[in-house]
Design a protein around this motif. Structure first.
Motif, mmCIF file in Angstrom:
data_model
loop_
_atom_site.group_PDB
_atom_site.id
_atom_site.type_symbol
_atom_site.label_atom_id
_atom_site.label_comp_id
_atom_site.label_asym_id
_atom_site.label_seq_id
_atom_site.Cartn_x
_atom_site.Cartn_y
_atom_site.Cartn_z
ATOM 1 N N ASN A 1 48.114 19.317 54.535
ATOM 2 C CA ASN A 1 49.257 20.833 54.273
ATOM 3 C C ASN A 1 48.498 21.993 54.558
ATOM 4 O O ASN A 1 47.807 22.871 55.144
ATOM 5 C CB ASN A 1 48.804 20.305 52.939
ATOM 6 C CG ASN A 1 50.555 21.385 52.435
ATOM 7 O OD1 ASN A 1 49.858 22.534 52.830
ATOM 8 N ND2 ASN A 1 51.154 20.740 52.176
ATOM 9 N N PRO A 2 49.423 22.215 55.885
ATOM 10 C CA PRO A 2 49.083 24.011 56.284
ATOM 11 C C PRO A 2 49.225 25.139 55.588
ATOM 12 O O PRO A 2 48.525 25.863 55.737
ATOM 13 C CB PRO A 2 50.408 24.170 57.426
ATOM 14 C CG PRO A 2 51.080 22.908 57.246
ATOM 15 C CD PRO A 2 50.320 21.493 55.832
ATOM 16 N N ALA B 1 48.252 23.735 61.275
ATOM 17 C CA ALA B 1 48.471 22.837 61.034
ATOM 18 C C ALA B 1 48.889 21.425 62.179
ATOM 19 O O ALA B 1 49.238 21.447 62.721
ATOM 20 C CB ALA B 1 50.612 23.465 60.888
ATOM 21 N N LEU C 1 49.304 17.771 61.927
ATOM 22 C CA LEU C 1 49.910 17.120 61.748
ATOM 23 C C LEU C 1 51.416 17.808 62.772
ATOM 24 O O LEU C 1 52.423 17.084 62.871
ATOM 25 C CB LEU C 1 50.427 16.343 60.347
ATOM 26 C CG LEU C 1 49.800 15.610 60.227
ATOM 27 C CD1 LEU C 1 49.380 15.191 58.518
ATOM 28 C CD2 LEU C 1 49.216 14.507 60.605
ATOM 29 N N GLY C 2 51.267 19.215 62.322
ATOM 30 C CA GLY C 2 52.709 19.814 63.104
ATOM 31 C C GLY C 2 52.545 19.608 64.615
ATOM 32 O O GLY C 2 53.958 19.681 64.777
ATOM 33 N N PRO D 1 52.273 18.123 68.272
ATOM 34 C CA PRO D 1 52.459 17.364 68.779
ATOM 35 C C PRO D 1 51.250 16.687 69.432
ATOM 36 O O PRO D 1 50.750 16.363 69.645
ATOM 37 C CB PRO D 1 54.007 17.625 69.756
ATOM 38 C CG PRO D 1 54.527 18.504 69.283
ATOM 39 C CD PRO D 1 53.583 19.781 68.220
ATOM 40 N N GLY E 1 53.705 11.291 59.105
ATOM 41 C CA GLY E 1 54.219 11.568 59.813
ATOM 42 C C GLY E 1 55.768 10.841 60.084
ATOM 43 O O GLY E 1 56.702 11.612 61.295
ATOM 44 N N PRO F 1 55.875 14.776 65.251
ATOM 45 C CA PRO F 1 57.230 15.061 65.246
ATOM 46 C C PRO F 1 56.936 14.976 66.755
ATOM 47 O O PRO F 1 56.470 14.489 67.797
ATOM 48 C CB PRO F 1 56.252 16.867 64.950
ATOM 49 C CG PRO F 1 55.578 17.199 65.761
ATOM 50 C CD PRO F 1 54.695 15.214 64.856
ATOM 51 N N LYS G 1 60.478 17.158 59.800
ATOM 52 C CA LYS G 1 59.640 15.636 59.516
ATOM 53 C C LYS G 1 61.074 14.645 59.345
ATOM 54 O O LYS G 1 61.317 13.841 59.438
ATOM 55 C CB LYS G 1 58.776 15.969 58.719
ATOM 56 C CG LYS G 1 58.321 13.883 58.073
ATOM 57 C CD LYS G 1 57.422 13.415 57.325
ATOM 58 C CE LYS G 1 56.744 12.279 57.492
ATOM 59 N NZ LYS G 1 56.526 11.285 55.527
ATOM 60 N N GLU H 1 54.144 28.164 58.618
ATOM 61 C CA GLU H 1 53.385 27.144 59.361
ATOM 62 C C GLU H 1 53.445 25.303 58.925
ATOM 63 O O GLU H 1 53.539 24.847 57.782
ATOM 64 C CB GLU H 1 52.078 27.492 59.157
ATOM 65 C CG GLU H 1 50.994 26.850 60.272
ATOM 66 C CD GLU H 1 51.166 27.430 61.410
ATOM 67 O OE1 GLU H 1 52.018 29.344 61.340
ATOM 68 O OE2 GLU H 1 51.378 26.464 62.660
ATOM 69 N N GLY H 2 53.832 24.694 60.138
ATOM 70 C CA GLY H 2 53.661 23.317 60.110
ATOM 71 C C GLY H 2 54.996 22.428 59.307
ATOM 72 O O GLY H 2 55.338 21.464 59.089
ATOM 73 N N GLU I 1 57.121 21.208 61.257
ATOM 74 C CA GLU I 1 57.636 19.887 62.031
ATOM 75 C C GLU I 1 57.258 18.683 61.629
ATOM 76 O O GLU I 1 57.708 17.923 61.447
ATOM 77 C CB GLU I 1 56.466 20.206 63.251
ATOM 78 C CG GLU I 1 57.011 21.299 64.479
ATOM 79 C CD GLU I 1 55.505 22.420 64.441
ATOM 80 O OE1 GLU I 1 55.325 22.846 63.274
ATOM 81 O OE2 GLU I 1 55.446 23.257 65.124
ATOM 82 N N ASN I 2 56.227 18.744 60.055
ATOM 83 C CA ASN I 2 56.231 17.666 59.417
ATOM 84 C C ASN I 2 56.236 18.074 58.231
ATOM 85 O O ASN I 2 55.231 17.614 57.009
ATOM 86 C CB ASN I 2 54.242 16.981 59.906
ATOM 87 C CG ASN I 2 53.912 15.891 59.617
ATOM 88 O OD1 ASN I 2 55.030 15.323 59.630
ATOM 89 N ND2 ASN I 2 53.200 15.701 59.187
ATOM 90 N N GLN J 1 58.499 19.180 50.315
ATOM 91 C CA GLN J 1 57.881 20.643 50.959
ATOM 92 C C GLN J 1 59.178 21.832 50.844
ATOM 93 O O GLN J 1 58.614 22.975 50.613
ATOM 94 C CB GLN J 1 57.352 20.540 51.836
ATOM 95 C CG GLN J 1 56.692 19.052 51.436
ATOM 96 C CD GLN J 1 55.600 18.978 53.000
ATOM 97 O OE1 GLN J 1 55.761 18.168 53.343
ATOM 98 N NE2 GLN J 1 53.914 19.436 52.789
ATOM 99 N N LEU K 1 65.520 18.242 65.908
ATOM 100 C CA LEU K 1 64.441 18.882 66.042
ATOM 101 C C LEU K 1 63.515 19.192 67.168
ATOM 102 O O LEU K 1 62.892 19.554 67.563
ATOM 103 C CB LEU K 1 62.872 17.359 64.941
ATOM 104 C CG LEU K 1 61.999 17.965 64.588
ATOM 105 C CD1 LEU K 1 61.856 19.203 64.033
ATOM 106 C CD2 LEU K 1 61.531 17.307 64.550
#
Lengths: 299, 425
Positions: free
Chosen positions: A134-135, A155, A157-158, A160, A243, A247, B195, B250-251, B253-254, B259, B401
């Motif tokens: 978790n970021p 991040a 996982l955020g 690509p 995910g 992404p 996500k 931040e983050g 995208e996922n 959240q 996205l």
């Protein structure tokens, strides 16, 4: 005499039918039939509702191989296969050598410790690692606060670029214990006197491993490789929990691709085409493996 | 002795009359069962939503003892799968959840629904505005009614706005300015659940609505125009302007929608573009478990030179549609369910935006603001991802996205959406 023989073979046939019949019927109904059904559906443009009347031939397959996310999915699956064979299995073997042979205090603790992740459900493992990554409050972010002058939100996982590697770490962590246990079981079958003989002949520890231990547990290694490769093609739950292939479809695998583009979009014809491709990949691997690797060892 | 046949005859007549009467009563008062498929919140045995539905069904049963209502509560994803199967098997429930849009259109086209146009005209239209009812119509016929009809609006944290010293944005430029100021003040300007993708699609769609109005959508949907028309491409460009200011956590995208809601509920993020349910989800996902009293709403800002009106609304809600084999009593129950009293209880319990005009009176806060927006709206657009078939909705969410993360240019986004729609048609 003839009569008795016939009677005997009829009895034998009856017994065979009785023993394998139920399993055979179930296997045919729930495994073989759906494969053919799927193959049939894959030739249609079908949305799951209404009759199967839009025959498109191999169009679904053509579209499939031209689709960018599908190619990403194949590459990702191959990556899992490769990384597993290159890193995961050797590491598991290394751990097995360390804690699976000598009886030292704490061996059991280490064994349970490394095996524990395998016991967790895939989804739960994925959810736990989502927290770790978790970021805002995750492990890496906290760590950056300890090392650097101030906290940076990381991040994995955020992004690509890094998301799939982050997921592979979890796959590595999750299954290493399983392969380790396989190797530990295999190592118990290695005759001690063979090793002693090698040592007396002046072999170094590495030579003992390479020339004595590995050939002795060849069968175990084959099973472990086989399970690892098939598992890599079917990897789904962890990727999904972490995910859903995103992404930007960067962490798509064959099965998440099937779910995202077949099931979620109610494109059942297209989804069937994906399933058939996965089926053939596994089948081809299986046949080659049985023929060249398992067959070799028998002869 | 002579009177005996006569007596017999009379007796026969009387008895027949009684029997016939009995028979008639049977026809009128025959026991009916209404199968009602509802959504549960997934809270299990003591699901508050299901408990309330049972209570309402029980009250109706008291007033109409011959009508039994069988409730099947389902979690939303289960519901979506199972409804497809039973409808396909030609036995739809009598009354079931629907969001309108493509799925309902498809059921209507295959004659799986009961046409209740006469009932809508005679009865329901007196309780509910025609614009709201129209979401549950297809090709001029009505198949059901909404009980909750909301709008996607910008939810914002009033305290953060005060702290950063920015006014409520009226235009897109105001919004960009506010984002910069809020970021400088140390907050996350906008919470985003990338996500799940649909929170991103809201932004693109709203921009397209402000730029092109109803006309752009209608022509693109109908086929005389296209989703690559200037309004849709420009929507992508403006969205990119926003993304360039780095407004999200931040983050993102996922991050999931939960959240996203948590960031709002914890007072970390200043804004989110979301529907009427936002405060309750924010509350459930906050680390404190408590809601924020200072969440407020403003309509999506206007865009300079856009053809759309600031009163155009994108939204959606919840409603029930009627299966093709439903008995007449189903309509009576639907009317009861939409009555003022029941609506007021749903507001209190679930925070719905009431459709019943009488129930909407006397509300305050965000509920009143959203109701006001919907009342003023001349163009009410159902969420694109519900309005379109699954394949197009998914492509739309995907493209939004990809645009957000910079993988797609505005042109590519528009082209991808257009291709999905063309391919479907």
């Amino acid at each position: 005499m003839e009569n008795i023989k016939t009677l005997y073979s009829v009895k034998k046939l009856g017994l065979i039918l009785l023993l394998i019949g139920p399993a055979f019927a179930l296997f045919t109904t729930f495994v073989v039939m759906p494969v053919f059904q799927g193959a049939y559906y894959s030739l249609f443009d079908w949305k799951g509702i209404g009759p199967l009347n839009d025959f498109v031939g191999v169009k679904n397959f053509v579209r499939l191989f031209g689709h960018e996310p599908f190619r990403t999915a194949i590459v990702n699956n191959l990556k899992v296969v490769l990384f597993s064979l290159l890193f995961q299995l050797p590491t598991a073997f290394f751990f097995a050598l360390l804690i699976g042979r000598q009886k030292f205090p704490g061996a059991i603790v280490f064994r349970s410790f490394y095996f524990f992740p395998y016991v967790l459900t895939e989804i739960i493992a994925g959810v736990i690692w989502r927290f770790i990554y978790n970021p805002q409050f995750g492990f890496l972010t906290q760590l950056s606060g300890l090392i650097g002058p101030e906290k940076t939100e990381i991040a994995m996982l955020g992004n690509p670029e890094t998301a799939f590697n982050a997921i592979f770490v979890v796959i590595f962590w999750k299954y290493i214990g399983f392969h380790m246990i396989l190797y530990i079981a295999g190592l118990q079958g290695v005759p001690k006197d063979l090793e002693d003989a090698a040592v007396i002949d002046g072999a170094s520890p590495l030579e003992v491993i390479w020339h004595v231990i590995i050939p002795s547990i060849r069968n175990t290694i084959m099973i472990s490789v086989f399970l690892s490769v098939i598992g890599s093609f079917n990897v789904f739950d962890i990727v999904w929990a972490m995910g859903q292939g995103g992404p930007d479809h960067s962490t798509e695998t064959l099965v998440t691709y099937l779910y995202n583009f077949g099931y979620k979009r109610f494109a059942f014809g297209y989804g069937s085409a994906v399933a058939i491709v996965i089926f053939f990949l596994c089948l081809v691997f299986n046949v080659l493996y049985q023929k060249y690797i398992v067959g070799d060892s028998r002869s | 002795m002579k009177s005996k046949p006569t007596a017999c005859f009379l007796l026969t007549v009387v008895l027949s009359c009684v029997l016939v009467a009995e028979g008639n009563r049977d026809v009128n008062q025959e026991d009916r069962t209404i199968e009602w498929w509802t959504l549960s919140t997934g809270a299990g045995e003591h699901d508050p939503r299901t408990d309330l539905n049972r209570l309402i069904a029980g009250e109706f049963h008291e007033q109409h003892p011959h009508v039994n209502i069988e409730i099947t509560p389902l979690h939303v994803e289960d519901f979506k799968k199972r409804i497809q199967i039973v409808v396909q098997a030609d036995s739809p429930p009598d009354l079931f959840q629907s969001w309108g849009g493509y799925v309902m259109f498809e059921f209507a086209r295959q004659n799986k629904l009961r046409d209740i146009t006469y009932f809508v005209n005679s009865t329901l239209s007196k309780l509910i505005s025609r614009e709201s009812l129209a979401v549950y119509s297809y090709a001029g016929k009505f198949y059901g009614a909404p009980y909750d009809m909301g709008a996607v609006v910008v939810w914002y944290n009033r305290k953060i706005f005060e702290h950063a010293g920015v006014p409520v944005p009226q235009t897109w430029q105001d919004l960009l300015y506010a984002v910069r100021r809020i970021k400088d003040a140390g907050y996350v300007p906008i919470a985003m659940g990338g996500k799940d993708r649909w929170p991103a699609h809201f932004w693109w769609v709203y921009l397209a609505m402000r730029l092109g109005g109803k006309e752009a959508f209608d022509t693109a949907y109908g086929g005389t125009g296209s989703f690559t028309d200037p309004a849709f491409i420009q929507a992508g460009r403006l969205f990119k302007d926003l993304v360039a200011t780095g407004p999200f956590q931040e983050g993102f995208e996922n991050a999931t929608y939960d959240q996203q809601a948590g960031l709002m509920g914890d007072g970390i993020a200043a804004m989110e573009l979301m529907g009427q349910w936002a405060p309750s989800v924010a509350k459930n996902n906050a680390t404190t478990g408590k809601g924020l009293p200072h969440l407020d709403v403003f309509p999506f800002p206007s865009v300079e030179g856009g053809k759309g009106d600031i009163n155009d609304v994108m939204g959606g809600g919840n409603g029930y549609i009627v299966g093709k084999n439903a008995p007449d009593e189903t309509l009576e129950f639907l009317e009861y369910f939409l009555s003022e009293g029941v609506q007021r209880r749903l507001i209190e319990d679930q925070g719905i935006i009431p459709v019943n005009k009488a129930a909407a009176r006397g509300q305050t806060g965000p509920i009143a603001t959203i109701t006001g927006l919907i009342t003023k709206a001349t163009y009410y657009q159902l969420y694109y991802d519900q309005y379109f078939p699954f394949s197009v909705g998914e492509a739309l969410n995907d493209a939004s996205l990809l645009l957000l993360t910079g993988e797609y240019t505005p042109e590519e986004t528009a082209a991808a959406i257009n291709a999905a729609w063309r391919e479907f048609k």
